[in-house]
Design a protein around this motif. Sequence first.
Motif, PDB file in Angstrom:
ATOM      1  N   LEU A 166      86.505  93.802  26.928  1.00 42.57           N
ATOM      2  CA  LEU A 166      85.498  94.652  27.554  1.00 42.57           C
ATOM      3  C   LEU A 166      85.448  96.032  26.912  1.00 42.57           C
ATOM      4  CD1 LEU A 166      85.920  93.703  31.301  1.00 42.57           C
ATOM      5  CD2 LEU A 166      84.025  93.140  29.802  1.00 42.57           C
ATOM      6  N   LYS A 167      84.225  96.581  26.895  1.00 43.01           N
ATOM      7  CA  LYS A 167      83.966  97.894  26.325  1.00 43.01           C
ATOM      8  C   LYS A 167      83.380  98.799  27.403  1.00 43.01           C
ATOM      9  CE  LYS A 167      82.490  95.433  22.149  1.00 43.01           C
ATOM     10  NZ  LYS A 167      81.375  95.225  21.193  1.00 43.01           N
ATOM     11  N   PRO A 168      83.479 100.106  27.228  1.00 42.71           N
ATOM     12  CA  PRO A 168      82.866 101.002  28.219  1.00 42.71           C
ATOM     13  C   PRO A 168      81.384 100.708  28.442  1.00 42.71           C
ATOM     14  CG  PRO A 168      84.339 102.235  26.811  1.00 42.71           C
ATOM     15  CD  PRO A 168      84.270 100.847  26.235  1.00 42.71           C
ATOM     16  N   GLU A 169      80.684 100.256  27.420  1.00 40.91           N
ATOM     17  CA  GLU A 169      79.256  99.956  27.576  1.00 40.91           C
ATOM     18  C   GLU A 169      78.983  98.696  28.397  1.00 40.91           C
ATOM     19  OE1 GLU A 169      80.883 100.604  24.710  1.00 40.91           O
ATOM     20  OE2 GLU A 169      80.109  99.371  23.060  1.00 40.91           O
ATOM     21  N   ASP A 170      80.033  97.983  28.769  1.00 37.83           N
ATOM     22  CA  ASP A 170      79.867  96.847  29.691  1.00 37.83           C
ATOM     23  C   ASP A 170      79.827  97.312  31.147  1.00 37.83           C
ATOM     24  OD1 ASP A 170      82.059  94.991  27.560  1.00 37.83           O
ATOM     25  OD2 ASP A 170      79.883  94.743  27.740  1.00 37.83           O
ATOM     26  N   THR A 171      80.032  98.586  31.361  1.00 36.90           N
ATOM     27  CA  THR A 171      79.992  99.137  32.710  1.00 36.90           C
ATOM     28  C   THR A 171      78.611  98.990  33.318  1.00 36.90           C
ATOM     29  OG1 THR A 171      81.756 100.734  32.285  1.00 36.90           O
ATOM     30  CG2 THR A 171      80.205 101.275  34.049  1.00 36.90           C
ATOM     31  N   GLY A 172      78.578  98.627  34.598  1.00 33.92           N
ATOM     32  CA  GLY A 172      77.311  98.505  35.303  1.00 33.92           C
ATOM     33  C   GLY A 172      77.464  97.706  36.568  1.00 33.92           C
TER      34      GLY A 172
ATOM     35  N   TRP B 251      73.779  85.705  35.335  1.00 29.47           N
ATOM     36  CA  TRP B 251      74.232  87.058  35.626  1.00 29.47           C
ATOM     37  C   TRP B 251      73.394  88.062  34.838  1.00 29.47           C
ATOM     38  CZ3 TRP B 251      77.791  88.108  39.308  1.00 29.47           C
ATOM     39  CH2 TRP B 251      78.576  87.046  39.767  1.00 29.47           C
ATOM     40  N   TYR B 252      73.036  89.128  35.520  1.00 30.87           N
ATOM     41  CA  TYR B 252      72.371  90.269  34.916  1.00 30.87           C
ATOM     42  C   TYR B 252      73.221  91.497  35.202  1.00 30.87           C
ATOM     43  CZ  TYR B 252      68.103  87.498  34.314  1.00 30.87           C
ATOM     44  OH  TYR B 252      67.183  86.550  33.928  1.00 30.87           O
ATOM     45  N   ARG B 253      72.976  92.550  34.467  1.00 32.32           N
ATOM     46  CA  ARG B 253      73.675  93.800  34.754  1.00 32.32           C
ATOM     47  C   ARG B 253      72.731  94.978  34.562  1.00 32.32           C
ATOM     48  NH1 ARG B 253      77.765  93.995  29.502  1.00 32.32           N
ATOM     49  NH2 ARG B 253      76.164  94.534  27.933  1.00 32.32           N
ATOM     50  N   GLN B 254      73.078  96.052  35.239  1.00 30.71           N
ATOM     51  CA  GLN B 254      72.283  97.270  35.132  1.00 30.71           C
ATOM     52  C   GLN B 254      73.222  98.460  35.022  1.00 30.71           C
ATOM     53  OE1 GLN B 254      69.381  97.804  38.259  1.00 30.71           O
ATOM     54  NE2 GLN B 254      68.179  99.198  36.989  1.00 30.71           N
ATOM     55  N   ALA B 255      73.124  99.141  33.908  1.00 24.23           N
ATOM     56  CA  ALA B 255      73.913 100.347  33.698  1.00 24.23           C
ATOM     57  C   ALA B 255      73.128 101.541  34.242  1.00 24.23           C
ATOM     58  CB  ALA B 255      74.190 100.533  32.208  1.00 24.23           C
ATOM     59  N   PRO B 256      73.812 102.628  34.564  1.00 20.41           N
ATOM     60  CA  PRO B 256      73.121 103.813  35.093  1.00 20.41           C
ATOM     61  C   PRO B 256      72.029 104.290  34.128  1.00 20.41           C
ATOM     62  CG  PRO B 256      75.485 104.033  35.365  1.00 20.41           C
ATOM     63  CD  PRO B 256      75.273 102.799  34.536  1.00 20.41           C
TER      64      PRO B 256
ATOM     65  N   GLY C 244      75.008  92.428  44.115  1.00 21.32           N
ATOM     66  CA  GLY C 244      75.555  93.181  42.989  1.00 21.32           C
ATOM     67  C   GLY C 244      77.009  93.565  43.205  1.00 21.32           C
ATOM     68  N   THR C 245      77.740  93.591  42.111  1.00 20.69           N
ATOM     69  CA  THR C 245      79.132  94.023  42.160  1.00 20.69           C
ATOM     70  C   THR C 245      79.378  94.993  41.000  1.00 20.69           C
ATOM     71  OG1 THR C 245      81.433  93.247  42.238  1.00 20.69           O
ATOM     72  CG2 THR C 245      79.953  92.019  40.822  1.00 20.69           C
ATOM     73  N   GLN C 246      80.042  96.081  41.300  1.00 24.96           N
ATOM     74  CA  GLN C 246      80.260  97.127  40.304  1.00 24.96           C
ATOM     75  C   GLN C 246      81.395  96.743  39.363  1.00 24.96           C
ATOM     76  OE1 GLN C 246      78.605 100.251  39.817  1.00 24.96           O
ATOM     77  NE2 GLN C 246      79.859 100.285  37.950  1.00 24.96           N
ATOM     78  N   VAL C 247      81.131  96.911  38.078  1.00 25.00           N
ATOM     79  CA  VAL C 247      82.166  96.742  37.061  1.00 25.00           C
ATOM     80  C   VAL C 247      82.238  98.050  36.278  1.00 25.00           C
ATOM     81  CG1 VAL C 247      82.826  95.535  34.951  1.00 25.00           C
ATOM     82  CG2 VAL C 247      81.834  94.254  36.874  1.00 25.00           C
ATOM     83  N   THR C 248      83.414  98.628  36.234  1.00 28.33           N
ATOM     84  CA  THR C 248      83.617  99.872  35.500  1.00 28.33           C
ATOM     85  C   THR C 248      84.703  99.659  34.453  1.00 28.33           C
ATOM     86  OG1 THR C 248      83.013 101.192  37.435  1.00 28.33           O
ATOM     87  CG2 THR C 248      84.183 102.319  35.669  1.00 28.33           C
ATOM     88  N   VAL C 249      84.346  99.885  33.214  1.00 31.68           N
ATOM     89  CA  VAL C 249      85.311  99.738  32.121  1.00 31.68           C
ATOM     90  C   VAL C 249      85.713 101.141  31.676  1.00 31.68           C
ATOM     91  CG1 VAL C 249      85.781  98.747  29.856  1.00 31.68           C
ATOM     92  CG2 VAL C 249      84.199  97.596  31.428  1.00 31.68           C
ATOM     93  N   SER C 250      86.923 101.493  32.000  1.00 33.20           N
ATOM     94  CA  SER C 250      87.395 102.843  31.718  1.00 33.20           C
ATOM     95  C   SER C 250      88.910 102.877  31.724  1.00 33.20           C
ATOM     96  CB  SER C 250      86.854 103.815  32.774  1.00 33.20           C
ATOM     97  OG  SER C 250      87.397 105.113  32.599  1.00 33.20           O
TER      98      SER C 250
ATOM     99  N   GLY D 225      84.875  91.815  39.857  1.00 34.77           N
ATOM    100  CA  GLY D 225      84.462  93.156  39.482  1.00 34.77           C
ATOM    101  C   GLY D 225      85.556  94.169  39.760  1.00 34.77           C
ATOM    102  N   GLY D 226      85.177  95.435  39.684  1.00 39.36           N
ATOM    103  CA  GLY D 226      86.122  96.515  39.903  1.00 39.36           C
ATOM    104  C   GLY D 226      86.355  97.310  38.635  1.00 39.36           C
ATOM    105  N   LEU D 227      87.503  97.958  38.581  1.00 38.86           N
ATOM    106  CA  LEU D 227      87.860  98.799  37.436  1.00 38.86           C
ATOM    107  C   LEU D 227      88.669  97.975  36.432  1.00 38.86           C
ATOM    108  CD1 LEU D 227      88.004 101.610  36.102  1.00 38.86           C
ATOM    109  CD2 LEU D 227      90.102 101.995  37.444  1.00 38.86           C
ATOM    110  N   VAL D 228      88.230  98.015  35.191  1.00 39.43           N
ATOM    111  CA  VAL D 228      88.890  97.263  34.131  1.00 39.43           C
ATOM    112  C   VAL D 228      89.134  98.194  32.959  1.00 39.43           C
ATOM    113  CG1 VAL D 228      88.772  95.238  32.635  1.00 39.43           C
ATOM    114  CG2 VAL D 228      87.622  95.191  34.850  1.00 39.43           C
ATOM    115  N   GLN D 229      90.278  98.080  32.339  1.00 40.36           N
ATOM    116  CA  GLN D 229      90.564  98.906  31.164  1.00 40.36           C
ATOM    117  C   GLN D 229      89.844  98.348  29.940  1.00 40.36           C
ATOM    118  OE1 GLN D 229      94.790  99.347  30.630  1.00 40.36           O
ATOM    119  NE2 GLN D 229      94.858 101.066  32.059  1.00 40.36           N
ATOM    120  N   PRO D 230      89.481  99.205  29.008  1.00 39.64           N
ATOM    121  CA  PRO D 230      88.892  98.721  27.753  1.00 39.64           C
ATOM    122  C   PRO D 230      89.798  97.683  27.105  1.00 39.64           C
ATOM    123  CG  PRO D 230      88.673 101.089  27.902  1.00 39.64           C
ATOM    124  CD  PRO D 230      89.533 100.677  29.053  1.00 39.64           C
TER     125      PRO D 230
END
Length: 119
Positions: free
Chosen positions: A85-91, A36-41, A112-118, A9-14
Motif C-alpha cells: 500500500l501507498k499513501p495514494e491508496d488512502t480514501g 470496490w470503488y474508492r474516493q480520495a479527498p 464506505g470504509t475509511q482506509v488511511t495509509v500513513s 479498513g483502518g490505518l495501514v502503514q506504507p
Amino acid sequence: QVQLVESGGGLVQPGGSLNLSCAASGSSFSIVAMGWYRQAPGKQRELVATIISDGSTNCADSVKGRCTISRDVAKNTVYLQMNSLKPEDTGVYYCNVILRMRANRYTYWGPGTQVTVSS
C-alpha cells in the motif's frame, strides 16, 4: 430490500496490506457483479476492482499487481486484498453490487470504509 455490510479498513502503514469484505443480504436476487470503488479527498470516486458473475476479475491500472478481488458465492460476499500500500491508496472504499431482481437490475452501494495509509 438489500443491505451491504462492509468490514476491514483502518490505518495501514506504507507497504502494508489491506483486507476488505462486503456481504450482501436480502432475498430473491442474483448477483451480476460486485466490486470496490474508492474516493480520495477532493477527488472523484474511482474503480478499484470488480468481479462478475462468471468469476472474471479486473483491477484498475493504479492497483494492478497489488490487487486481488475474490468472492464467496454462497455467502454473497466479495473480498478485496491489496498489498504494498501507498499513501495514494488512502480514501473511502465503497462496496458496489449490481444485482438482478424480477428481471430488473439494481445497483447498491455500501456505506464506505475509511482506509488511511500513513506512517
